[in-house]
Design a protein around this motif. Structure first.
Motif, PDB file in Angstrom:
ATOM      1  N   ALA A  93       3.094 -23.725 -14.624  1.00 33.91           N
ATOM      2  CA  ALA A  93       3.339 -23.082 -13.329  1.00 33.91           C
ATOM      3  C   ALA A  93       2.343 -23.541 -12.273  1.00 33.91           C
ATOM      4  O   ALA A  93       2.707 -23.799 -11.123  1.00 33.91           O
ATOM      5  CB  ALA A  93       3.295 -21.564 -13.483  1.00 33.91           C
ATOM      6  N   GLY A  94       1.074 -23.671 -12.649  1.00 35.99           N
ATOM      7  CA  GLY A  94       0.066 -24.094 -11.679  1.00 35.99           C
ATOM      8  C   GLY A  94       0.306 -25.494 -11.161  1.00 35.99           C
ATOM      9  O   GLY A  94       0.097 -25.768  -9.970  1.00 35.99           O
ATOM     10  N   GLN A  95       0.770 -26.390 -12.024  1.00 32.86           N
ATOM     11  CA  GLN A  95       1.026 -27.764 -11.609  1.00 32.86           C
ATOM     12  C   GLN A  95       2.182 -27.838 -10.613  1.00 32.86           C
ATOM     13  O   GLN A  95       2.115 -28.564  -9.623  1.00 32.86           O
ATOM     14  CB  GLN A  95       1.342 -28.627 -12.834  1.00 32.86           C
ATOM     15  N   ILE A  96       3.250 -27.083 -10.873  1.00 33.53           N
ATOM     16  CA  ILE A  96       4.417 -27.119  -9.985  1.00 33.53           C
ATOM     17  C   ILE A  96       4.155 -26.338  -8.704  1.00 33.53           C
ATOM     18  O   ILE A  96       4.472 -26.798  -7.596  1.00 33.53           O
ATOM     19  CB  ILE A  96       5.661 -26.556 -10.705  1.00 33.53           C
ATOM     20  N   SER A  98       1.406 -25.666  -7.096  1.00 30.46           N
ATOM     21  CA  SER A  98       0.454 -26.305  -6.182  1.00 30.46           C
ATOM     22  C   SER A  98       1.001 -27.584  -5.567  1.00 30.46           C
ATOM     23  O   SER A  98       0.455 -28.095  -4.588  1.00 30.46           O
ATOM     24  CB  SER A  98      -0.842 -26.624  -6.926  1.00 30.46           C
ATOM     25  N   GLY A  99       2.074 -28.133  -6.156  1.00 30.22           N
ATOM     26  CA  GLY A  99       2.608 -29.397  -5.679  1.00 30.22           C
ATOM     27  C   GLY A  99       1.881 -30.607  -6.233  1.00 30.22           C
ATOM     28  O   GLY A  99       2.165 -31.742  -5.845  1.00 30.22           O
ATOM     29  N   ASP A 100       0.920 -30.373  -7.157  1.00 23.11           N
ATOM     30  CA  ASP A 100       0.204 -31.503  -7.751  1.00 23.11           C
ATOM     31  C   ASP A 100       1.135 -32.378  -8.582  1.00 23.11           C
ATOM     32  O   ASP A 100       0.915 -33.579  -8.702  1.00 23.11           O
ATOM     33  CB  ASP A 100      -0.949 -30.997  -8.620  1.00 23.11           C
ATOM     34  N   SER A 101       2.134 -31.761  -9.194  1.00 24.83           N
ATOM     35  CA  SER A 101       3.091 -32.501 -10.017  1.00 24.83           C
ATOM     36  C   SER A 101       4.499 -32.260  -9.503  1.00 24.83           C
ATOM     37  O   SER A 101       4.878 -31.111  -9.236  1.00 24.83           O
ATOM     38  CB  SER A 101       3.003 -32.062 -11.486  1.00 24.83           C
ATOM     39  N   LEU A 102       5.253 -33.335  -9.375  1.00 23.57           N
ATOM     40  CA  LEU A 102       6.660 -33.211  -9.006  1.00 23.57           C
ATOM     41  C   LEU A 102       7.483 -32.728 -10.191  1.00 23.57           C
ATOM     42  O   LEU A 102       8.480 -32.039 -10.014  1.00 23.57           O
ATOM     43  CB  LEU A 102       7.191 -34.559  -8.506  1.00 23.57           C
ATOM     44  N   LEU A 103       7.045 -33.081 -11.396  1.00 19.32           N
ATOM     45  CA  LEU A 103       7.761 -32.659 -12.596  1.00 19.32           C
ATOM     46  C   LEU A 103       6.790 -32.559 -13.760  1.00 19.32           C
ATOM     47  O   LEU A 103       5.704 -33.152 -13.745  1.00 19.32           O
ATOM     48  CB  LEU A 103       8.889 -33.627 -12.941  1.00 19.32           C
ATOM     49  N   VAL A 104       7.203 -31.796 -14.758  1.00 17.55           N
ATOM     50  CA  VAL A 104       6.443 -31.656 -15.997  1.00 17.55           C
ATOM     51  C   VAL A 104       7.381 -32.002 -17.149  1.00 17.55           C
ATOM     52  O   VAL A 104       8.474 -31.443 -17.258  1.00 17.55           O
ATOM     53  CB  VAL A 104       5.892 -30.225 -16.179  1.00 17.55           C
ATOM     54  N   VAL A 105       6.953 -32.938 -17.999  1.00 14.89           N
ATOM     55  CA  VAL A 105       7.724 -33.345 -19.172  1.00 14.89           C
ATOM     56  C   VAL A 105       7.163 -32.608 -20.384  1.00 14.89           C
ATOM     57  O   VAL A 105       5.959 -32.684 -20.650  1.00 14.89           O
ATOM     58  CB  VAL A 105       7.656 -34.870 -19.382  1.00 14.89           C
ATOM     59  N   VAL A 106       8.050 -31.915 -21.099  1.00 19.83           N
ATOM     60  CA  VAL A 106       7.625 -31.094 -22.232  1.00 19.83           C
ATOM     61  C   VAL A 106       8.330 -31.570 -23.502  1.00 19.83           C
ATOM     62  O   VAL A 106       9.565 -31.657 -23.540  1.00 19.83           O
ATOM     63  CB  VAL A 106       7.947 -29.602 -21.999  1.00 19.83           C
TER      64      VAL A 106
END
Length: 370
Positions: A93-96, A98-106
């Motif tokens: 949640a923090g990565q998305i 804040s806009g630091d990451s456009l996507l997270v691969v899990v």
């Protein structure tokens, strides 16, 4: 025939006179050449829909050879840049947000074991849906990479992608565009009103009378700025109500925080408009300067294309553009439900622009126009 020849000769002479008047005036030459050159360069570099940079984070709970190979293929594209390796799902949640990451691969813990058992092995891609065009392009790129890898594995060991877009689950471009209109559309009118306010009085000959009144420059500044600010907020309210009730785009954040951001943004925009007005001797000049400025402000705002996709020099230039931070604040509060702590950094450049342009306007009122 003589009458026709005379008519043509006179017309050509008038055309020659007008061309000479335009080309001999240095300011006219600048207005003819500079905007076209500047806007062409901005469109070429800033208004691009190509996905050139996509920061992403990874939560690899399987830590197997297949997930490692897939991540290597993703990073090898030159588009996707890993900015974080996460340890648990609570960090996503923090990565998305804040806009630091456009996507997270899990990759789930049983990813490798499912492949070994020749059953479907799902991987999850969580996308930031606040910019639907960019997230859709990134999702398509990931799907193409996984599809190519599936072919290399054969049909017996398929990898499937489970996509989820936060803040815009259906990838509706309207959700991305319409909240941004709350700031951008009101700025057009606000900037124009502020830019014309002093130039109109200067052209009509009434500003000199205003300068000899007991009013101080700060009082003149407030008197000129406040009406434009109020009109800008009224227009923002109209747009906000249309988006909320007509288009039925749900709002996730605080109305009070939204308006606090809009007030700060509008003050910065009015400061720019008043500076233009103070420099302009006529309404025509004020309109020309405003139209010259509006296009770069729009292109460098992140309204249609992400700022992160722009060249580094243009990204630096966006820090003096109040529209960039106004749009970002509205989008995050409206779609994401961001708190003041989440958007507090957006107020710093807005206040900085206002702190420079408003005193500059007051100084110009006192020194240039008196």
């Amino acid at each position: 025939m003589q009458a026709i020849a005379l008519y043509i000769t006179q017309t050509i002479a008038l055309i020659r006179k007008e061309m000479l008047a335009l080309l001999k005036d240095p300011s006219s030459r600048a207005l003819l050449l500079a905007p076209a050159l500047m806007q062409t360069l901005l469109f070429g570099y800033g208004a691009t829909y190509d996905l050139t940079y996509a920061p992403f984070s990874v939560l690899d709970q399987s830590r197997g050879a297949t997930s490692t190979e897939l991540l290597a293929r993703i990073e090898a594209t030159g588009i996707f840049a890993r900015v974080a390796t996460l340890d648990n799902a609570s960090q996503i949640a923090g990565q998305i947000d804040s806009g630091d990451s456009l996507l997270v691969v899990v990759f789930p813990p049983d990813f490798e074991s499912r492949l070994a058992a020749q059953t479907e092995a799902p991987m999850q891609v969580i996308l930031d849906g606040r910019n639907s065009a960019t997230s859709s392009a990134a999702a398509s790129q990931i799907a193409a990479i996984v599809g190519a890898y599936n072919q290399s594995l054969g049909a017996t060991s398929p990898i499937s992608i489970l996509r989820r877009a936060w803040f815009n689950p259906n990838y509706e471009s309207r959700w991305n565009l319409m909240p941004a209109m709350i700031a951008s559309l009101s700025m057009l009118q606000t900037l124009m009103l502020a830019a014309l306010s002093v130039a109109r009085e200067r052209e009509q000959g009434t500003f000199d009378q205003l300068l000899v009144t007991p009013l101080t420059p700060s009082q003149i500044l407030i008197g000129k700025a406040l009406p434009s600010i109020i009109i800008g907020l009224v227009q923002s309210t109209i747009i906000f109500l249309v988006i909320l009730f007509w288009f039925q785009i749900p709002m996730a954040g605080s109305v009070w925080l939204l308006y606090f951001g809009l007030v700060t943004f509008t003050i910065a925009a009015v400061g720019i408009g008043l500076s233009i007005s103070a420099v302009s001797l006529t309404m025509q000049q004020a309109m020309l300067y405003t139209f010259m400025l509006i296009m770069p402000l729009m292109l460098l705002s992140g309204l249609l294309t992400p700022v992160r996709n722009m060249p580094a020099i243009l990204q630096i230039a966006t820090y003096v553009n109040p529209l960039r931070f106004g749009i970002d604040t509205v989008r995050r509060v409206y779609l994401e439900g961001a708190t003041f702590a989440d958007v507090a950094t957006n107020f710093i450049p807005l206040l900085a622009v206002a702190a420079v342009t408003l005193p500059l306007s007051a100084w110009l009122f006192r020194n240039r126009l008196s």
